[in-house]
Design a protein around this motif. Structure first.
Motif, short mmCIF file in Angstrom:
data_model
loop_
_atom_site.label_atom_id
_atom_site.label_comp_id
_atom_site.label_asym_id
_atom_site.label_seq_id
_atom_site.Cartn_x
_atom_site.Cartn_y
_atom_site.Cartn_z
N THR A 191 27.63 44.52 47.98
CA THR A 191 27.93 43.35 48.81
C THR A 191 28.97 43.73 49.86
O THR A 191 29.54 44.81 49.80
CB THR A 191 28.51 42.19 47.98
N THR A 192 29.21 42.81 50.76
CA THR A 192 30.30 42.98 51.73
C THR A 192 31.41 41.95 51.50
O THR A 192 32.32 41.84 52.30
CB THR A 192 29.76 42.84 53.17
N ILE A 193 31.32 41.23 50.40
CA ILE A 193 32.31 40.20 50.07
C ILE A 193 33.66 40.87 49.84
O ILE A 193 33.74 41.87 49.12
CB ILE A 193 31.88 39.42 48.82
N PRO A 194 34.75 40.34 50.42
CA PRO A 194 36.08 40.92 50.16
C PRO A 194 36.45 40.80 48.68
O PRO A 194 36.10 39.82 48.02
CB PRO A 194 37.02 40.09 51.03
N GLU A 195 37.16 41.82 48.19
CA GLU A 195 37.52 41.86 46.78
C GLU A 195 39.03 41.91 46.58
O GLU A 195 39.75 42.54 47.35
CB GLU A 195 36.88 43.10 46.12
N ILE A 196 39.45 41.22 45.52
CA ILE A 196 40.84 41.24 45.08
C ILE A 196 40.84 41.87 43.69
O ILE A 196 40.16 41.39 42.79
CB ILE A 196 41.44 39.82 45.01
N LEU A 243 36.10 47.72 31.27
CA LEU A 243 35.32 48.02 32.46
C LEU A 243 35.88 47.22 33.63
O LEU A 243 36.77 46.38 33.44
CB LEU A 243 33.85 47.66 32.23
N LEU A 244 35.37 47.45 34.82
CA LEU A 244 35.72 46.59 35.96
C LEU A 244 34.77 45.40 35.94
O LEU A 244 33.56 45.55 36.07
CB LEU A 244 35.56 47.36 37.28
N ASN A 245 35.33 44.21 35.76
CA ASN A 245 34.53 42.99 35.72
C ASN A 245 34.58 42.32 37.08
O ASN A 245 35.64 41.95 37.57
CB ASN A 245 35.07 42.03 34.65
N PHE A 246 33.41 42.17 37.71
CA PHE A 246 33.29 41.61 39.04
C PHE A 246 32.89 40.13 38.93
O PHE A 246 31.81 39.83 38.43
CB PHE A 246 32.23 42.36 39.85
N GLU A 260 30.34 33.22 46.49
CA GLU A 260 29.84 34.16 47.51
C GLU A 260 30.80 34.30 48.70
O GLU A 260 30.40 34.67 49.80
CB GLU A 260 28.44 33.78 47.98
N ARG A 261 32.09 34.00 48.46
CA ARG A 261 33.11 34.14 49.50
C ARG A 261 34.15 35.18 49.15
O ARG A 261 34.82 35.73 50.03
CB ARG A 261 33.83 32.80 49.72
N LEU A 262 34.29 35.45 47.86
CA LEU A 262 35.35 36.31 47.37
C LEU A 262 34.91 36.88 46.03
O LEU A 262 34.24 36.21 45.25
CB LEU A 262 36.64 35.50 47.19
N LYS A 298 40.41 44.50 49.37
CA LYS A 298 41.34 44.02 50.40
C LYS A 298 42.74 43.77 49.88
O LYS A 298 43.70 43.76 50.65
CB LYS A 298 40.80 42.71 51.02
N LEU A 299 42.88 43.56 48.56
CA LEU A 299 44.18 43.22 48.00
C LEU A 299 44.22 43.63 46.54
O LEU A 299 43.25 43.44 45.81
CB LEU A 299 44.42 41.71 48.12
N CYS A 300 45.36 44.19 46.12
CA CYS A 300 45.61 44.48 44.71
C CYS A 300 46.72 43.55 44.24
O CYS A 300 47.77 43.45 44.88
CB CYS A 300 46.05 45.92 44.51
N VAL A 301 46.48 42.87 43.12
CA VAL A 301 47.48 41.97 42.54
C VAL A 301 47.86 42.53 41.18
O VAL A 301 47.00 42.81 40.35
CB VAL A 301 46.90 40.54 42.38
N LEU A 302 49.16 42.70 40.97
CA LEU A 302 49.67 43.18 39.69
C LEU A 302 50.36 42.01 38.99
O LEU A 302 51.35 41.48 39.50
CB LEU A 302 50.66 44.33 39.91
N LEU A 303 49.83 41.62 37.85
CA LEU A 303 50.45 40.54 37.07
C LEU A 303 51.49 41.14 36.13
O LEU A 303 51.23 42.14 35.47
CB LEU A 303 49.40 39.81 36.22
N LEU A 304 52.66 40.52 36.11
CA LEU A 304 53.74 40.94 35.23
C LEU A 304 54.13 39.76 34.35
O LEU A 304 54.04 38.60 34.77
CB LEU A 304 54.96 41.41 36.02
N ASP A 305 54.59 40.04 33.14
CA ASP A 305 55.07 39.02 32.22
C ASP A 305 56.53 38.72 32.56
O ASP A 305 57.39 39.60 32.43
CB ASP A 305 54.93 39.52 30.78
N ILE A 306 56.80 37.51 33.01
CA ILE A 306 58.15 37.14 33.45
C ILE A 306 59.16 37.20 32.30
O ILE A 306 60.37 37.30 32.51
CB ILE A 306 58.13 35.75 34.12
N ARG A 307 58.66 37.16 31.06
CA ARG A 307 59.55 37.18 29.90
C ARG A 307 60.05 38.59 29.57
O ARG A 307 60.91 38.75 28.71
CB ARG A 307 58.82 36.61 28.68
N ARG A 308 59.49 39.58 30.24
CA ARG A 308 59.85 40.97 29.95
C ARG A 308 60.21 41.71 31.23
O ARG A 308 59.69 41.41 32.29
CB ARG A 308 58.69 41.68 29.27
#
Length: 134
Positions: A21-26, A61-64, A69-71, A107-117
């Motif tokens: 696809t050409t859909i932008p990915e996060i 695995l990488l789950n898409f 159909e926008r993102l 287009k973007l990488c998001v790193l989730l962190l645990d605010i409690r640690r």
């Protein structure tokens, strides 16, 4: 954003399986059990689009996920789960390297962190990795 038709497209073990696809990915990254799947479910207002396990390390695995159909949200395997076999870590690392370096839709990488640690050594390494790859 109103989400109407989110769906899991594929759980990909290699680049041969990535959606054409050409859909932008996060890309969504973080430690095992940080809440990536719960985050996806909250964002799309669905309880069970992304599987939420009771034990860490279930995403391998990488789950898409196609969001109307926008993102595309791409859920990456978590890191830092100590019971994993080292060969699995190498596989995860190779999978992530290939995706981050070659995927033009990313287009973007998001790193989730645990605010409690405090950020772990692995979290800091992931931040440095993202900086290195811009």
């Amino acid at each position: 954003m109103l989400v109407k038709q989110p769906k899991l497209v594929i759980s990909a073990a290699s680049s041969k399986q990535w959606p054409n696809t050409t859909i932008p990915e996060i890309l969504l990254c973080g430690r095992s059990n940080v809440g990536k799947s719960s985050f996806i479910n909250t964002m799309v207002k669905r309880k069970s689009l992304a599987y939420v396990g009771k034990t860490p390390g279930k995403t391998r695995l990488l789950n898409f996920y196609d969001i109307d159909e926008r993102l595309m949200i791409v859920d990456a395997p978590g890191y830092g789960f100590q019971k994993e076999v080292k060969s699995n870590y190498r596989f995860f690392g190779q999978l992530m390297d290939e995706y981050i370096q070659k995927r033009e839709n990313l287009k973007l990488c998001v790193l989730l962190l645990d605010i409690r640690r405090d950020p772990s050594v692995d979290d800091i390494a992931m931040i440095d990795y993202f900086k290195h790859h811009q």
